[in-house]
Enzyme design. Sequence first.
Site, PDB file in Angstrom:
ATOM      1  N   GLY A  49      28.952  -9.958  65.118  1.00 32.43           N
ATOM      2  CA  GLY A  49      30.331 -10.224  65.525  1.00 32.43           C
ATOM      3  C   GLY A  49      31.123  -8.975  65.868  1.00 32.43           C
ATOM      4  N   CYS A  84      32.731  -7.016  63.870  1.00 33.87           N
ATOM      5  CA  CYS A  84      32.517  -5.922  62.920  1.00 33.87           C
ATOM      6  C   CYS A  84      31.403  -4.977  63.379  1.00 33.87           C
ATOM      7  CB  CYS A  84      32.194  -6.526  61.556  1.00 33.87           C
ATOM      8  SG  CYS A  84      31.640  -5.344  60.350  1.00 33.87           S
ATOM      9  N   GLY A 144      28.982 -22.741  70.547  1.00 29.55           N
ATOM     10  CA  GLY A 144      28.920 -23.945  69.715  1.00 29.55           C
ATOM     11  C   GLY A 144      30.194 -24.758  69.829  1.00 29.55           C
ATOM     12  N   GLU A 185      55.201   2.384  69.284  1.00 29.80           N
ATOM     13  CA  GLU A 185      55.169   1.368  68.229  1.00 29.80           C
ATOM     14  C   GLU A 185      56.510   0.645  68.161  1.00 29.80           C
ATOM     15  OE1 GLU A 185      53.099  -0.175  65.983  1.00 29.80           O
ATOM     16  OE2 GLU A 185      54.938  -1.181  65.377  1.00 29.80           O
ATOM     17  N   SER A 239      46.606  -2.046  71.551  1.00 27.78           N
ATOM     18  CA  SER A 239      46.125  -2.491  70.220  1.00 27.78           C
ATOM     19  C   SER A 239      47.302  -3.079  69.469  1.00 27.78           C
ATOM     20  CB  SER A 239      45.509  -1.317  69.462  1.00 27.78           C
ATOM     21  OG  SER A 239      46.361  -0.185  69.518  1.00 27.78           O
ATOM     22  N   ARG A 272      45.355  -9.232  67.078  1.00 27.23           N
ATOM     23  CA  ARG A 272      44.160  -9.968  67.490  1.00 27.23           C
ATOM     24  C   ARG A 272      44.482 -11.442  67.701  1.00 27.23           C
ATOM     25  NH1 ARG A 272      39.537  -7.194  68.401  1.00 27.23           N
ATOM     26  NH2 ARG A 272      38.287  -8.840  67.461  1.00 27.23           N
ATOM     27  N   ALA A 310      36.725  -7.422  57.475  1.00 23.04           N
ATOM     28  CA  ALA A 310      35.344  -7.896  57.423  1.00 23.04           C
ATOM     29  C   ALA A 310      34.969  -8.421  56.033  1.00 23.04           C
ATOM     30  CB  ALA A 310      34.411  -6.751  57.820  1.00 23.04           C
ATOM     31  N   HIS A 335      32.063  15.106  36.173  1.00 14.94           N
ATOM     32  CA  HIS A 335      32.800  16.281  36.672  1.00 14.94           C
ATOM     33  C   HIS A 335      31.846  17.238  37.373  1.00 14.94           C
ATOM     34  CE1 HIS A 335      35.676  19.552  36.848  1.00 14.94           C
ATOM     35  NE2 HIS A 335      34.710  20.342  36.400  1.00 14.94           N
TER      36      HIS A 335
END
Length: 497
Positions: free
Chosen positions: A41, A43, A115, A209, A283, A286, A334, A465
């Site tokens: 997908g 990801c 599908g 932005e 961007s 989504r 994800a 450490h």
Amino acid sequence: MSDEVYDLTIIGAGPGGYHAAIRAAQFGAKVALIEKYKLGGTCLNWGCIPTKALYASSALIQKLKHQGEDFGVICEPKLDFAKAVERKNKIVEELVEGIEKLEKAWKNDVYFGKGKIVGGNKDEGFKITIEGENNATITSKRVIIATGSSPALIPAFNIDHERILTSDDILHPDFKTVPENLLIIGAGVIGCEFANIFRTFGSKVTMLEYLPNPIATEEPMIIRELKKKLDELEITLHVSQNVLSVENTGNGVKATTCSADVPRDQVESAEKSEFEADLCLVSIGRAKESSDLGLEELGIETDRGAIKVNIDTLETACKGIYAIGDVTGGVMLAHVASYEGEIAVANALHSIGGFPVHPETTDYSVVPATIFTNPNIGSVGIRRSEAKDKGIDVAMGRFPFESLGKAKCMGEDEGFIMILVDKSTGKIVGASCIGAEAPELISEIAVAMKHDLKAKDLSEVIHSHPTISEMVLESALDVYGLAVHRKGRPDIDLYQK
Ligand code: FAD
Ligand code: NAI
């Protein structure tokens, strides 16, 4: 493979779908997995993995360029972008092949094609058609929709995939251009990650932005630190900008903006600004991939594309059909998609009966999130503003990387970690970090939160450490004013009941 009857069919093979398919097979179910493009997908093919592969190239350049001499390693790093892209493509290919092998090993039937659920119910099973490389009609007792998301497209932004691009275009295996000037619309997670990568690769980067801040959902202290870093890298950020349009001018791109404060009905007459560059990355969020799945006919509702589910069980209004991951419009990560796959598989198989599973309900109280800028950002649980809204009085433990020996050795002394504790119970309710290994540090705190631990419990764990993980130890101790390498004040008493 036509006319097969399956226990469970999963539409979409991203981290939600492919995990769910493997998990269901592990419980003994007969599984079909349908994918219209490639396993893995967004990801694996267009998201987490390819960006982090490019990020790794950029981080190496930054390290050598800015710290090589200090470390006694003298060299002038030079980018071979084609090589970096080739490395990224190879990583993606290997991981996708790995998923193919895993599905095969679990004897899951993988159908390549689009599908669609064309009818049925939970008693007689659902009919699903597959159109594409494999044309078939199958029957399945239960269905999980995991069709994910794609870049949001706004007509006025004229995305032409040549100069005006989405993250899919930039991550395309054949994308081989480092623009001299890159304009990024949206300083959210994708915008900030690509700004950091391409600035390091040599582009002049300008971000526009809408909101007053980049990655606005993070803690204000983290945002301040990120902005400092963007300044240092000479990434130009213009906030409170409403981008109205983007055009391909033939030899570049031009974006037109007005102030985000201008009311919608006054935009036309408002004062405008223009920004030019060679390429533009859009961007701005989504879009959910929920069209043409046969949802309406089954009585499954959507809200701006997001499939509506029962938030506890992930079942849709049509009994026997579940939805998970980005397509439900929840937290678009994800690991959240994979987690939801686990819940949906358990509930779907339990409802059929005969599988070794129990019904499960979702719990989103501990969702770690990371942003791969340089330095990295990690967070989990609630922010201080959210604590205030919820009426939780929080204590804070804080620790800077510059006070940690291992961070100094690594030349990673920027940033800090902060841990939030509910004063009334001593339990950890959230944490944020900007700096080296922030995502890994946050994982340790996520484990503690999941198991209802107090900061005191974390402070009692012996941490090796010198390690970066001592950041967690010191910040947990700082809640009680007991950090060793920072003089803080106790916010709560160590022996609080
Ligand atoms: P997707 O991964 O979108 O998968 C859905 C799949 O369904 C796709 O393969 C698609 O082809 C298929 N499909 C759609 N419709 C059909 C159909 N009708 N029939 C058959 N198949 C269909 N998240 C993180 O946690 N960490 C990160 O570092 C990170 N980085 C990212 C970087 C970028 C640039 C982007 C864009 C996203 C990033 N994300 C990251 C988000 C993450 O990729 C998504 O949250 C995650 O992939 C969602 O998984 P999913 O399974 O719900 O959907
Ligand atoms: P986002 O929601 O993080 O950021 C989009 C930004 O665009 C917002 O800040 C918004 O205010 C701004 N914006 C929207 N319209 C605008 C306009 N007209 N003008 C100017 N600014 C505008 O979405 P993004 O970055 O596209 O990422 C999508 C999803 O992918 C996120 O939900 C994130 O969870 C996931 N992701 C996760 C990553 C990670 O975990 N490291 C990396 C990349 C993506």
